[in-house]
Design a protein around this motif. Structure first.
Motif, PDB file in Angstrom:
ATOM      1  N   MET A  28      40.186  66.719  21.640  1.00 33.73           N
ATOM      2  CA  MET A  28      39.739  66.059  20.412  1.00 33.73           C
ATOM      3  C   MET A  28      38.274  66.376  20.157  1.00 33.73           C
ATOM      4  SD  MET A  28      41.195  62.208  20.352  1.00 33.73           S
ATOM      5  CE  MET A  28      42.898  61.924  20.064  1.00 33.73           C
ATOM      6  N   GLU A  29      37.958  66.720  18.942  1.00 31.97           N
ATOM      7  CA  GLU A  29      36.572  67.003  18.599  1.00 31.97           C
ATOM      8  C   GLU A  29      35.801  65.732  18.284  1.00 31.97           C
ATOM      9  OE1 GLU A  29      36.093  69.997  15.657  1.00 31.97           O
ATOM     10  OE2 GLU A  29      37.307  71.449  16.720  1.00 31.97           O
ATOM     11  N   ASN A  30      36.516  64.671  17.972  1.00 28.49           N
ATOM     12  CA  ASN A  30      35.884  63.398  17.661  1.00 28.49           C
ATOM     13  C   ASN A  30      35.106  62.910  18.876  1.00 28.49           C
ATOM     14  OD1 ASN A  30      35.193  60.832  16.867  1.00 28.49           O
ATOM     15  ND2 ASN A  30      37.270  60.151  16.434  1.00 28.49           N
ATOM     16  N   GLN A  31      33.813  62.661  18.697  1.00 28.20           N
ATOM     17  CA  GLN A  31      32.994  62.199  19.801  1.00 28.20           C
ATOM     18  C   GLN A  31      33.253  60.730  20.116  1.00 28.20           C
ATOM     19  OE1 GLN A  31      28.919  63.176  18.970  1.00 28.20           O
ATOM     20  NE2 GLN A  31      29.227  65.325  19.420  1.00 28.20           N
ATOM     21  N   ASN A  32      33.926  60.038  19.246  1.00 28.65           N
ATOM     22  CA  ASN A  32      34.222  58.631  19.455  1.00 28.65           C
ATOM     23  C   ASN A  32      35.617  58.514  20.070  1.00 28.65           C
ATOM     24  OD1 ASN A  32      33.809  55.885  19.394  1.00 28.65           O
ATOM     25  ND2 ASN A  32      34.523  55.657  17.301  1.00 28.65           N
ATOM     26  N   ILE A  42      38.011  57.444  23.417  1.00 28.38           N
ATOM     27  CA  ILE A  42      38.090  56.544  24.561  1.00 28.38           C
ATOM     28  C   ILE A  42      39.079  57.153  25.546  1.00 28.38           C
ATOM     29  CG2 ILE A  42      38.813  54.264  25.329  1.00 28.38           C
ATOM     30  CD1 ILE A  42      37.879  53.221  22.599  1.00 28.38           C
ATOM     31  N   GLN A  43      38.627  57.278  26.791  1.00 28.51           N
ATOM     32  CA  GLN A  43      39.499  57.845  27.812  1.00 28.51           C
ATOM     33  C   GLN A  43      39.997  56.736  28.732  1.00 28.51           C
ATOM     34  OE1 GLN A  43      38.161  60.570  31.078  1.00 28.51           O
ATOM     35  NE2 GLN A  43      39.268  62.076  29.829  1.00 28.51           N
ATOM     36  N   ILE A  44      41.308  56.641  28.872  1.00 23.57           N
ATOM     37  CA  ILE A  44      41.938  55.643  29.724  1.00 23.57           C
ATOM     38  C   ILE A  44      42.956  56.370  30.598  1.00 23.57           C
ATOM     39  CG2 ILE A  44      43.326  53.527  29.804  1.00 23.57           C
ATOM     40  CD1 ILE A  44      42.212  52.909  26.972  1.00 23.57           C
ATOM     41  N   ASN A  81      41.945  58.120  20.267  1.00 27.60           N
ATOM     42  CA  ASN A  81      41.084  57.996  19.105  1.00 27.60           C
ATOM     43  C   ASN A  81      41.117  56.532  18.665  1.00 27.60           C
ATOM     44  OD1 ASN A  81      39.854  57.989  16.616  1.00 27.60           O
ATOM     45  ND2 ASN A  81      40.935  59.775  15.850  1.00 27.60           N
ATOM     46  N   PRO A  82      39.982  55.840  18.771  1.00 33.04           N
ATOM     47  CA  PRO A  82      39.981  54.417  18.418  1.00 33.04           C
ATOM     48  C   PRO A  82      40.278  54.145  16.940  1.00 33.04           C
ATOM     49  CG  PRO A  82      37.767  55.163  18.955  1.00 33.04           C
ATOM     50  CD  PRO A  82      38.692  56.298  19.268  1.00 33.04           C
ATOM     51  N   GLU A  83      40.165  55.176  16.113  1.00 32.01           N
ATOM     52  CA  GLU A  83      40.495  54.989  14.694  1.00 32.01           C
ATOM     53  C   GLU A  83      41.984  54.707  14.503  1.00 32.01           C
ATOM     54  OE1 GLU A  83      39.028  58.379  12.551  1.00 32.01           O
ATOM     55  OE2 GLU A  83      36.951  57.999  13.144  1.00 32.01           O
ATOM     56  N   GLU A 119      43.514  44.389  17.121  1.00 30.40           N
ATOM     57  CA  GLU A 119      43.463  43.734  18.431  1.00 30.40           C
ATOM     58  C   GLU A 119      42.972  44.705  19.512  1.00 30.40           C
ATOM     59  OE1 GLU A 119      46.274  41.225  21.550  1.00 30.40           O
ATOM     60  OE2 GLU A 119      47.159  42.038  19.727  1.00 30.40           O
ATOM     61  N   GLN A 120      43.416  45.953  19.450  1.00 33.34           N
ATOM     62  CA  GLN A 120      42.956  46.943  20.422  1.00 33.34           C
ATOM     63  C   GLN A 120      41.466  47.206  20.267  1.00 33.34           C
ATOM     64  OE1 GLN A 120      45.881  49.887  19.301  1.00 33.34           O
ATOM     65  NE2 GLN A 120      46.944  49.697  21.277  1.00 33.34           N
ATOM     66  N   ASN A 121      40.999  47.307  19.032  1.00 34.22           N
ATOM     67  CA  ASN A 121      39.560  47.502  18.804  1.00 34.22           C
ATOM     68  C   ASN A 121      38.749  46.299  19.265  1.00 34.22           C
ATOM     69  OD1 ASN A 121      39.147  50.161  17.741  1.00 34.22           O
ATOM     70  ND2 ASN A 121      40.267  49.516  15.926  1.00 34.22           N
ATOM     71  N   TYR A 122      39.288  45.113  19.080  1.00 34.92           N
ATOM     72  CA  TYR A 122      38.619  43.902  19.566  1.00 34.92           C
ATOM     73  C   TYR A 122      38.535  43.934  21.092  1.00 34.92           C
ATOM     74  CZ  TYR A 122      37.761  38.986  20.628  1.00 34.92           C
ATOM     75  OH  TYR A 122      37.239  37.819  21.127  1.00 34.92           O
ATOM     76  N   THR A 123      39.610  44.367  21.734  1.00 37.63           N
ATOM     77  CA  THR A 123      39.624  44.450  23.187  1.00 37.63           C
ATOM     78  C   THR A 123      38.608  45.477  23.680  1.00 37.63           C
ATOM     79  OG1 THR A 123      41.957  43.805  23.228  1.00 37.63           O
ATOM     80  CG2 THR A 123      41.101  44.868  25.200  1.00 37.63           C
ATOM     81  N   VAL A 124      38.511  46.605  23.001  1.00 36.60           N
ATOM     82  CA  VAL A 124      37.514  47.620  23.348  1.00 36.60           C
ATOM     83  C   VAL A 124      36.103  47.034  23.211  1.00 36.60           C
ATOM     84  CG1 VAL A 124      36.476  49.818  22.632  1.00 36.60           C
ATOM     85  CG2 VAL A 124      38.973  49.603  22.811  1.00 36.60           C
ATOM     86  N   ALA A 125      35.858  46.295  22.149  1.00 37.28           N
ATOM     87  CA  ALA A 125      34.545  45.671  21.951  1.00 37.28           C
ATOM     88  C   ALA A 125      34.244  44.683  23.079  1.00 37.28           C
ATOM     89  CB  ALA A 125      34.484  44.984  20.587  1.00 37.28           C
ATOM     90  N   GLN A 126      35.243  43.927  23.491  1.00 37.79           N
ATOM     91  CA  GLN A 126      35.062  42.980  24.592  1.00 37.79           C
ATOM     92  C   GLN A 126      34.715  43.724  25.885  1.00 37.79           C
ATOM     93  OE1 GLN A 126      34.827  39.800  24.803  1.00 37.79           O
ATOM     94  NE2 GLN A 126      35.793  38.971  22.975  1.00 37.79           N
TER      95      GLN A 126
END
Length: 67
Positions: free
Chosen positions: A1-5, A7-9, A15-17, A22-29
């Motif tokens: 992925m070229e997107n610098q944003n 998340i590797q799990i 791609n967080p987009e 709820e997943q984005n909220y969890t990432v923020a937490q």
């Protein structure tokens, strides 16, 4: 992925987009908790250093035993 944003799990890139709200909220937490953990470790290092200084100061102020 070229997107610098990205998340590797577990070795997989996401791609967080594409995440749900709820997943984005969890990432923020997770990010917030990681930052707090790092800050707490930083503060603990300061506390430990100060504790060592004051402990050594007390030890040095005590009368020396004659041998």
């Amino acid at each position: 992925m070229e997107n610098q944003n990205v998340i590797q799990i577990d070795g997989k890139d996401y791609n967080p987009e594409t995440f749900s709200a709820e997943q984005n909220y969890t990432v923020a937490q997770i990010k917030s908790l990681q930052a707090k953990s790092n800050q707490t470790k930083f503060e603990l290092d300061q506390i430990q250093a100060a504790l060592n200084v004051f402990t050594n100061k007390l030890i040095e102020s005590l009368p020396k035993e004659e041998k």
